[in-house]
Design an enzyme around this catalytic site. Structure first.
Site, PDB file in Angstrom:
ATOM      1  N   ARG A 199      -6.875  -7.806 -10.050  1.00  0.00           N
ATOM      2  CA  ARG A 199      -7.610  -9.034 -10.359  1.00  0.00           C
ATOM      3  C   ARG A 199      -9.035  -8.664 -10.719  1.00  0.00           C
ATOM      4  O   ARG A 199      -9.416  -7.491 -10.692  1.00  0.00           O
ATOM      5  CB  ARG A 199      -7.626  -9.941  -9.131  1.00  0.00           C
ATOM      6  CG  ARG A 199      -8.159  -9.224  -7.881  1.00  0.00           C
ATOM      7  CD  ARG A 199      -8.375 -10.133  -6.703  1.00  0.00           C
ATOM      8  NE  ARG A 199      -8.599  -9.420  -5.468  1.00  0.00           N
ATOM      9  CZ  ARG A 199      -9.737  -8.852  -5.098  1.00  0.00           C
ATOM     10  NH1 ARG A 199     -10.791  -8.893  -5.918  1.00  0.00           N
ATOM     11  NH2 ARG A 199      -9.864  -8.232  -3.934  1.00  0.00           N
TER      12      ARG A 199
ATOM     13  N   GLU B 149      -2.428   6.926   7.904  1.00  0.00           N
ATOM     14  CA  GLU B 149      -3.121   7.728   6.889  1.00  0.00           C
ATOM     15  C   GLU B 149      -4.259   8.506   7.546  1.00  0.00           C
ATOM     16  O   GLU B 149      -4.822   8.071   8.555  1.00  0.00           O
ATOM     17  CB  GLU B 149      -3.663   6.783   5.807  1.00  0.00           C
ATOM     18  CG  GLU B 149      -4.159   7.436   4.544  1.00  0.00           C
ATOM     19  CD  GLU B 149      -4.517   6.383   3.511  1.00  0.00           C
ATOM     20  OE1 GLU B 149      -3.729   6.188   2.569  1.00  0.00           O
ATOM     21  OE2 GLU B 149      -5.579   5.736   3.647  1.00  0.00           O
TER      22      GLU B 149
ATOM     23  N   LYS C 264       0.807  -1.217   0.000  1.00  0.00           N
ATOM     24  CA  LYS C 264       0.000   0.000   0.000  1.00  0.00           C
ATOM     25  C   LYS C 264       0.845   1.275   0.000  1.00  0.00           C
ATOM     26  O   LYS C 264       0.456   2.284  -0.595  1.00  0.00           O
ATOM     27  CB  LYS C 264      -0.949   0.002   1.207  1.00  0.00           C
ATOM     28  CG  LYS C 264      -2.144  -0.939   1.045  1.00  0.00           C
ATOM     29  CD  LYS C 264      -3.080  -0.831   2.234  1.00  0.00           C
ATOM     30  CE  LYS C 264      -4.406  -1.531   1.968  1.00  0.00           C
ATOM     31  NZ  LYS C 264      -4.250  -2.942   1.663  1.00  0.00           N
TER      32      LYS C 264
END
Length: 451
Positions: free
Chosen positions: A299, A200, A116
């Protein structure tokens, strides 16, 4: 076109991939665990191979057994579905090194977006908005505390290698951060083998909106609209719809352009999803909303059917065409969405606390009718075991407008007859009568407010 395809997955997604493969004349090969031997996807495949016991590590994540099955059956390509090995870059590399076609993005793209923090940094460099946060892992609690002070509380504490809504915690102050940092780090080390933690900005009121992208064989990246995914429990989705009732034409233009830039930044090929947080500045002014990159799922997504119904496409077919080096079935310059689609995830879980409730299926009668589609992994007489995800089926409805889609969803839920395992159909009955959901002005805290 690919001639033979091994589906390295199970349940409804394996069944759904097999359905498209057989329609295209592609020989479909299933792999399954001992626990899944009598499920529909195994019986509907042209060939099936047992790859191990119920434990996923010994079956669906057993790379050696899956590659051996591909070799013994003469498979030309492997489609990983979602979950299990679908975002495992090492497996993708091994598949291609074995001379097989990998139906998915390149291993380098999977690796780049799997972390991430790395993904955030790549996206920021590509001009994709990212929320205030750390540009490197918070190596220890002191670093996390310093980052939170700079970012401003409340903060989200995330496992850098996490996904699927797992490995996250919210800290409103320093005391909470001390607890959440240790908790998330320990969880990340146990679940992902990587204890790296990202700090974050946390937004108390936010919507979860994602963009479907498709990297074509000729190198172009196209965006196939957005999906609203804000109906969640424990940070995991239960309902998705397209288009999002929160996204204005101006915002949609910015969202889709950012998603294309995200794909281009990692030379993306095949299907993927750019997930974003939508943060309203003012409750009734969608034009003033901001969005931030959350992550990229490298995906096919569980919720891909809503995009298929709005755009009139078969995304699995498009995946196979990209993997085979073929042009898409559609004109990328003339994509026209039509109508509205809503997906409800039918899980084997109780409708109040959403805890798993596996068991033998005594009754299974799917709804039918105009604009109703059911992608299911089970039939009457099967057993939902405790070894895998609780998803049993996806109920998808489409109609010319959102109000009409909501009415079709209500009727379809009422006509879905299911007994045996616990199931969340009663929750959807409640949701579809909820004024906040009906209005379209809802966020990720909708379910907690309902409970």
């Amino acid at each position: 076109m690919i001639e033979s395809l091994l589906v390295a997955n199970r349940g409804e997604i394996a069944r759904r991939i097999i359905r498209t493969a057989k329609r295209l004349g592609v020989r479909a090969i299933a792999v399954h665990s001992e626990a899944d031997a009598d499920l529909p996807f195994v019986l509907e495949a042209d060939e099936a191979v047992c790859v191990g016991p119920a434990n996923p590590a010994q079956s669906y994540r057993n790379t050696e057994a899956i590659l051996a099955a591909a070799k013994s059956t003469g498979a030309q390509a492997i489609h990983p579905g979602y979950g299990f090995l679908s975002e495992n870059a090492d497996f993708a590399r091994t598949v291609e090194a074995s001379g097989l076609i990998w139906v998915g993005p390149g291993a380098d793209a999977i690796s780049a977006m799997g972390d991430k923090i790395n993904a955030r940094n790549l996206m920021a460099a590509a001009g994709v908005p990212v929320a205030p946060g750390t540009t490197e892992p918070a190596a220890d609690l002191a670093a996390a505390l310093a980052a939170a002070t700079e970012i401003g509380y409340p903060v989200m504490v995330k496992a850098a290698a996490g996904g699927g809504g797992m490995g996250m915690g919210v800290a409103a102050d320093e005391a909470a951060l001390r607890t959440e940092y240790d908790k998330v780090r320990a969880f990340a080390e146990r679940m992902f083998g990587d204890g790296s933690v990202l700090i974050e900005r946390y937004f108390p009121r936010v919507r979860h909106v994602e963009v479907q992208i498709l990297g074509l064989a000729d190198g172009r990246v196209v965006a196939l609209g957005e999906r609203e995914c804000s109906v969640q429990r424990r940070n995991q989705k239960l309902v998705e719809e397209s288009p999002s009732p929160a996204v204005s034409p101006e915002l949609r233009s910015r969202l889709l352009a950012a998603a294309v830039r995200a794909g281009e930044a990692v030379n993306y090929r095949n299907a993927g999803t750019v997930e974003c947080l939508l943060v309203p500045r003012q409750r009734d002014d969608s034009a003033s909303e901001e969005f931030f990159f959350l992550e990229m799922n490298t995906r096919l997504q569980v919720e891909h059917p809503v995009t298929e119904l709005v755009y009139g496409l078969d995304l699995v077919e498009e995946q196979l065409r990209v993997a085979a080096g073929l042009a898409p079935t559609f004109d990328p310059e003339a994509l026209t969405p039509r109508g509205h689609a809503i997906e409800l995830r039918i899980n084997a879980e109780d409708p109040k606390r959403f805890l798993p409730g596996p068991g033998a299926i005594k009754t299974w009668v799917e709804p039918t009718g105009e604009g109703v589609r059911v992608d299911s992994g089970y039939v009457e007489g099967n057993t939902v075991t405790p070894f895998y995800d609780s998803l049993m089926a996806k109920l998808i409805v489409s109609a010319p407008t959102r109000p009409e889609a909501l009415e079709r969803a209500k009727a379809a839920v009422a006509n879905f007859h299911l007994s045996g395992p616990k199931n969340n159909l009663p929750f959807f009955t409640e949701l579809l009568e909820n004024e906040e959901f009906i209005s379209g002005d809802y966020d990720t805290a909708l379910i907690p407010r309902m409970r």
